[in-house]
Design an enzyme around this catalytic site. Structure first.
Site, PDB file in Angstrom:
ATOM      1  N   SER A  53      18.969  80.038 -28.243  1.00 21.85           N
ATOM      2  CA  SER A  53      19.061  79.025 -29.283  1.00 21.85           C
ATOM      3  C   SER A  53      18.893  77.636 -28.659  1.00 21.85           C
ATOM      4  O   SER A  53      17.877  77.375 -28.013  1.00 21.85           O
ATOM      5  CB  SER A  53      20.380  79.181 -30.042  1.00 21.85           C
ATOM      6  OG  SER A  53      20.355  78.499 -31.269  1.00 21.85           O
ATOM      7  N   ASP A  88      15.530  86.439 -37.962  1.00 22.03           N
ATOM      8  CA  ASP A  88      16.276  85.217 -37.669  1.00 22.03           C
ATOM      9  C   ASP A  88      15.978  84.158 -38.732  1.00 22.03           C
ATOM     10  O   ASP A  88      14.821  83.800 -38.949  1.00 22.03           O
ATOM     11  CB  ASP A  88      15.859  84.712 -36.281  1.00 22.03           C
ATOM     12  CG  ASP A  88      16.728  83.582 -35.758  1.00 22.03           C
ATOM     13  OD1 ASP A  88      17.453  82.954 -36.543  1.00 22.03           O
ATOM     14  OD2 ASP A  88      16.656  83.332 -34.540  1.00 22.03           O
ATOM     15  N   HIS A 141      19.366  86.293 -35.341  1.00 25.30           N
ATOM     16  CA  HIS A 141      19.422  85.187 -34.382  1.00 25.30           C
ATOM     17  C   HIS A 141      20.144  85.565 -33.097  1.00 25.30           C
ATOM     18  O   HIS A 141      19.816  85.052 -32.021  1.00 25.30           O
ATOM     19  CB  HIS A 141      20.096  83.977 -35.029  1.00 25.30           C
ATOM     20  CG  HIS A 141      20.060  82.743 -34.187  1.00 25.30           C
ATOM     21  ND1 HIS A 141      18.885  82.168 -33.747  1.00 25.30           N
ATOM     22  CD2 HIS A 141      21.073  81.971 -33.690  1.00 25.30           C
ATOM     23  CE1 HIS A 141      19.165  81.089 -33.019  1.00 25.30           C
ATOM     24  NE2 HIS A 141      20.473  80.955 -32.966  1.00 25.30           N
TER      25      HIS A 141
END
Length: 303
Positions: free
Chosen positions: A106, A218, A250
């Protein structure tokens, strides 16, 4: 800050990787409810012949100091600690110091190219669901997505507020902009630093191999909004590998149907296929038989 080194059984020398978690006050495991995705990745990689260092974030260990700092930035949140972690892992006797990589998830994936730029000894970069779109624009998209899932006055108000704050970042951001006018309560210094950083261009300027992985389900970092930018900016690079795991969300938890925040609340593990992909790429050879890993705490060594 404290961290943990996880190494395969045996003498090595093993390739190594430093893990960087996403935005927010995460511990070394990126603990999210009942789940520990970075611990999953560390144990999975060590079981496949890769040494791993993961560490608590400064926003976790020194939360009060960070909250009070009006000059805090994404660079300060990640880069000096990641560089120190790389150098510590290179000193491990069973690690091949010439093959120590950085892998970020991320926001950790977003900043990983900046870490590699700051520390030339990094052998390569793994980007796991790394966001490439400006964060204030992505925030509006995500809040809008969640509002559509649960419509109502509260959702509408949240979307209106994040839209207002994102507009401030876009049109009138300055060193004196109050936190209350900015997304997530982060100071103006944080958003100014973000606005000066292009992760794709930074990655394109690295003379290092890159592996980019993305979950097909995601909704936070998406194939259409983020992976498309990585692909466009790194097109034609033979040392860039991109893989989509269609069933993953995600956190790279596999599943079916649309991903929602509630999906993170159930106990799960990171997709084993993702870990196998990363291990094989880091090792540069076909996947080997799993090894039993061992962990060693590294307290107060990452600063």
């Amino acid at each position: 800050m404290a961290g943990t080194v996880t190494v395969p059984r045996g003498d090595g020398p093993w390739p190594g990787v430093v893990l960087l978690s996403g935005g927010g006050p995460f511990d070394r495991d990126a603990t999210s409810g009942p789940n520990k995705p970075l611990k999953d990745i560390a144990w999975g990689l060590a079981s496949r012949g890769v040494a791993v260092l993961r560490h608590d974030k400064v926003t976790f260990t020194h939360a009060a100091e960070v909250a009070a700092a009006d000059d805090f930035t994404m660079t300060r949140e990640y880069v000096p600690h990641a560089v120190t972690a790389v150098r510590l892992l290179q000193e491990e006797p069973r690690v091949d110091s010439a093959r120590v990589f950085v892998a970020g998830h991320s926001m950790g994936g977003k900043v990983a190219p900046r870490v590699a730029e700051a520390e030339p000894s990094v052998a390569g970069v793994v980007i796991l669901a790394g966001d490439a779109k400006p964060m204030h624009r992505a925030a509006v998209r995500v809040v809008g997505h969640l509002a559509a899932l649960a419509p109502g006055p509260h959702s509408e108000a949240a979307l209106a507020e994040i839209t207002r704050q994102a507009s401030v970042v876009e049109t009138s951001l300055s060193t004196g902009t109050p936190r209350a006018d900015l997304p997530f309560g982060l100071p103006a210094s944080y958003w100014l630093d973000l606005s000066s950083y292009d992760p794709v261009a930074t990655a394109a300027g690295l003379d290092k191999p890159l592996l980019i992985l993305q979950g097909g389900r995601d909704y936070q970092v998406t194939v259409a909004d983020d992976l498309s930018l990585w692909r466009e900016g790194l097109a034609g690079r033979p040392d860039v590998t991109v893989r989509i795991h269609e069933a993953d969300d995600h956190l790279f938890f596999p599943g079916t149907g649309p991903s929602t925040p509630a999906g993170y609340a159930a106990p799960q593990h990171v997709d084993a296929a993702v870990i196998a992909d990363v291990a094989a790429w880091l090792d540069g050879r076909p996947q080997r038989e799993p090894h039993e890993p061992a962990e060693t705490p590294r307290a107060n060594q990452t600063t």
